[in-house]
Design a protein around this motif. Structure first.
Motif, PDB file in Angstrom:
ATOM      1  N   GLY A 179       0.804  -1.218   0.000  1.00 44.28           N
ATOM      2  CA  GLY A 179       0.000   0.000   0.000  1.00 44.28           C
ATOM      3  C   GLY A 179       0.837   1.267   0.000  1.00 44.28           C
ATOM      4  N   LEU A 180       2.172   1.111   0.071  1.00 43.00           N
ATOM      5  CA  LEU A 180       3.042   2.279   0.140  1.00 43.00           C
ATOM      6  C   LEU A 180       3.042   3.058  -1.179  1.00 43.00           C
ATOM      7  CD1 LEU A 180       4.901   3.863   1.970  1.00 43.00           C
ATOM      8  CD2 LEU A 180       6.781   2.336   1.338  1.00 43.00           C
ATOM      9  N   LEU A 181       2.889   2.349  -2.287  1.00 41.60           N
ATOM     10  CA  LEU A 181       2.840   3.026  -3.577  1.00 41.60           C
ATOM     11  C   LEU A 181       1.625   3.959  -3.638  1.00 41.60           C
ATOM     12  CD1 LEU A 181       3.915   3.486  -6.408  1.00 41.60           C
ATOM     13  CD2 LEU A 181       2.794   1.376  -7.137  1.00 41.60           C
ATOM     14  N   LYS A 182       0.490   3.475  -3.190  1.00 38.47           N
ATOM     15  CA  LYS A 182      -0.722   4.310  -3.153  1.00 38.47           C
ATOM     16  C   LYS A 182      -0.513   5.519  -2.249  1.00 38.47           C
ATOM     17  CE  LYS A 182      -3.816   2.092  -5.705  1.00 38.47           C
ATOM     18  NZ  LYS A 182      -4.408   2.718  -6.926  1.00 38.47           N
ATOM     19  N   VAL A 189       3.511  12.452  -5.192  1.00 38.41           N
ATOM     20  CA  VAL A 189       4.892  12.125  -5.556  1.00 38.41           C
ATOM     21  C   VAL A 189       4.925  11.434  -6.924  1.00 38.41           C
ATOM     22  CG1 VAL A 189       6.920  10.743  -4.923  1.00 38.41           C
ATOM     23  CG2 VAL A 189       5.580  11.892  -3.142  1.00 38.41           C
ATOM     24  N   GLU A 190       5.877  11.836  -7.758  1.00 38.50           N
ATOM     25  CA  GLU A 190       6.111  11.146  -9.027  1.00 38.50           C
ATOM     26  C   GLU A 190       6.985   9.927  -8.739  1.00 38.50           C
ATOM     27  OE1 GLU A 190       6.749  13.393 -12.781  1.00 38.50           O
ATOM     28  OE2 GLU A 190       8.684  12.351 -12.832  1.00 38.50           O
ATOM     29  N   VAL A 191       6.513   8.754  -9.125  1.00 43.35           N
ATOM     30  CA  VAL A 191       7.210   7.504  -8.798  1.00 43.35           C
ATOM     31  C   VAL A 191       7.947   6.971 -10.016  1.00 43.35           C
ATOM     32  CG1 VAL A 191       6.934   5.116  -8.046  1.00 43.35           C
ATOM     33  CG2 VAL A 191       5.559   6.927  -6.979  1.00 43.35           C
ATOM     34  N   TYR A 241       4.558  -4.985 -17.237  1.00 41.57           N
ATOM     35  CA  TYR A 241       4.055  -4.893 -15.868  1.00 41.57           C
ATOM     36  C   TYR A 241       4.149  -3.465 -15.337  1.00 41.57           C
ATOM     37  CZ  TYR A 241       4.271  -5.041 -10.773  1.00 41.57           C
ATOM     38  OH  TYR A 241       4.092  -4.757  -9.446  1.00 41.57           O
ATOM     39  N   LEU A 242       5.280  -2.823 -15.550  1.00 43.93           N
ATOM     40  CA  LEU A 242       5.483  -1.471 -15.031  1.00 43.93           C
ATOM     41  C   LEU A 242       4.746  -0.426 -15.853  1.00 43.93           C
ATOM     42  CD1 LEU A 242       9.307  -1.758 -14.284  1.00 43.93           C
ATOM     43  CD2 LEU A 242       7.439  -1.836 -12.624  1.00 43.93           C
ATOM     44  N   ASP A 247       0.041   3.594 -11.175  1.00 44.73           N
ATOM     45  CA  ASP A 247       0.707   4.445 -10.184  1.00 44.73           C
ATOM     46  C   ASP A 247       2.198   4.615 -10.430  1.00 44.73           C
ATOM     47  OD1 ASP A 247      -1.641   4.978  -8.765  1.00 44.73           O
ATOM     48  OD2 ASP A 247      -1.468   3.119  -7.621  1.00 44.73           O
ATOM     49  N   ILE A 248       2.708   4.076 -11.517  1.00 40.84           N
ATOM     50  CA  ILE A 248       4.128   4.233 -11.860  1.00 40.84           C
ATOM     51  C   ILE A 248       4.239   5.216 -13.020  1.00 40.84           C
ATOM     52  CG2 ILE A 248       6.169   3.067 -12.766  1.00 40.84           C
ATOM     53  CD1 ILE A 248       5.281   0.591 -11.215  1.00 40.84           C
TER      54      ILE A 248
END
Length: 294
Positions: A179-182, A189-191, A241-242, A247-248
């Motif tokens: 859940g850290l990406l969310k 933040v731009e990931v 996948y990425l 969110d990436i």
């Protein structure tokens, strides 16, 4: 298709030193660097990722025409010698700009974000903010290697960052599953996904995987069975996948030669099925290259 390619950031550690478990060619020759940058520009890849710690990378890039590129660089660990942190940061960034022969950085990241937790953490952060306010750097952020380090910094440091680079790939999906990406995206933040190929390990034929990884032979077997069953290459799977993850924002890839860059530019457009849960691991011995004993 071009939009997908614009999500790619060209990593340049190979331009400054030999890098990667699958690298057979060593440091990329300077003539090849020039050709890679020309081709990247044609593909619409306009961001380069480098660092002071990447050997000669900044110097090599500075010998090229960078007018069509935005450049991200990184500070290495602050020395523990009692020096003025603000002055030290200024000197390091000015050194990077001089080597790169550019006037400003697209972003300045910390290679050792855990230092923000120390006694000089706030001064370090304020020094970065000062550079941003002056336009010396456009954005600031963190480049993370350790998952636990990211948790500690995000939870305990009172600071706002524009960009965070963090490992995420088919084997290492902890950022997403936790859940850290969310949480990062909710903060605006731009990931940037780093270690997309796990230093090239995920692109190696199964029979070429070093013996160190024998304890994880089952996950490699499942991985290559999934690739074959879906008739996709390892490169297509890793990028797919990425690229399809909502969110990436960016994917950092390193290349050793023009053929690899051409393959990446083609593979980024391949739609892939969601990878099975059995392909992910939380075992640091497998997914953290700093733990590898090769």
């Amino acid at each position: 298709m071009d939009n997908n390619r614009q999500k790619i950031i060209l990593g340049t550690v190979q331009f400054g030193q030999p890098y990667g478990v699958a690298n057979q060619d060593g440091q990329v020759p300077k003539d090849e660097v020039r050709q890679l940058l020309k081709k990247a520009c044609k593909f619409g890849i306009t961001t380069l990722d480098t660092a002071i710690a990447y050997g000669e990378s900044e110097k090599v890039l500075g010998q090229q025409d960078l007018q069509n590129f935005a450049v991200i660089s990184k500070l290495f660990e602050i020395p523990d010698d009692g020096s003025n942190i603000t002055d030290w940061v200024e000197q390091q960034v000015q050194g990077s700009l001089a080597r790169l022969q550019i006037e400003s950085l697209e972003a300045l990241l910390l290679h050792r974000p855990a230092q923000l937790l120390g006694s000089g953490g706030q001064e370090l952060y304020q020094a970065m903010l000062g550079l941003k306010a002056r336009g010396v750097v456009k954005r600031i952020g963190l480049s993370m290697y350790g998952y636990q380090e990211l948790h500690e910094v995000i939870d305990n440091v009172d600071a706002d960052f524009d960009i965070i680079q963090v490992p995420i790939n088919l084997f290492d999906r902890r950022l997403d599953s936790s859940g850290l990406l969310k949480k990062l995206k909710s903060k605006g933040v731009e990931v940037h996904a780093r270690s997309a190929f796990l230093q090239g390990l995920l692109l190696m034929p199964e029979e070429n995987v070093p013996s160190y990884f024998a304890p994880w032979k089952d996950i490699f077997k499942s991985y290559h069975h999934w690739l074959n069953a879906n008739n996709i290459s390892a490169l297509q799977a890793c990028l797919g996948y990425l690229n399809q993850h909502p969110d990436i924002d960016k994917i950092i890839v390193g290349v050793d030669n023009l053929a690899q860059l051409n393959e990446i530019a083609a593979a980024i457009d391949t739609a892939t099925k969601a990878p099975p849960l059995e392909l992910q691991s939380a075992d640091e011995g497998l997914i953290n290259p700093s733990r590898w004993q090769l």
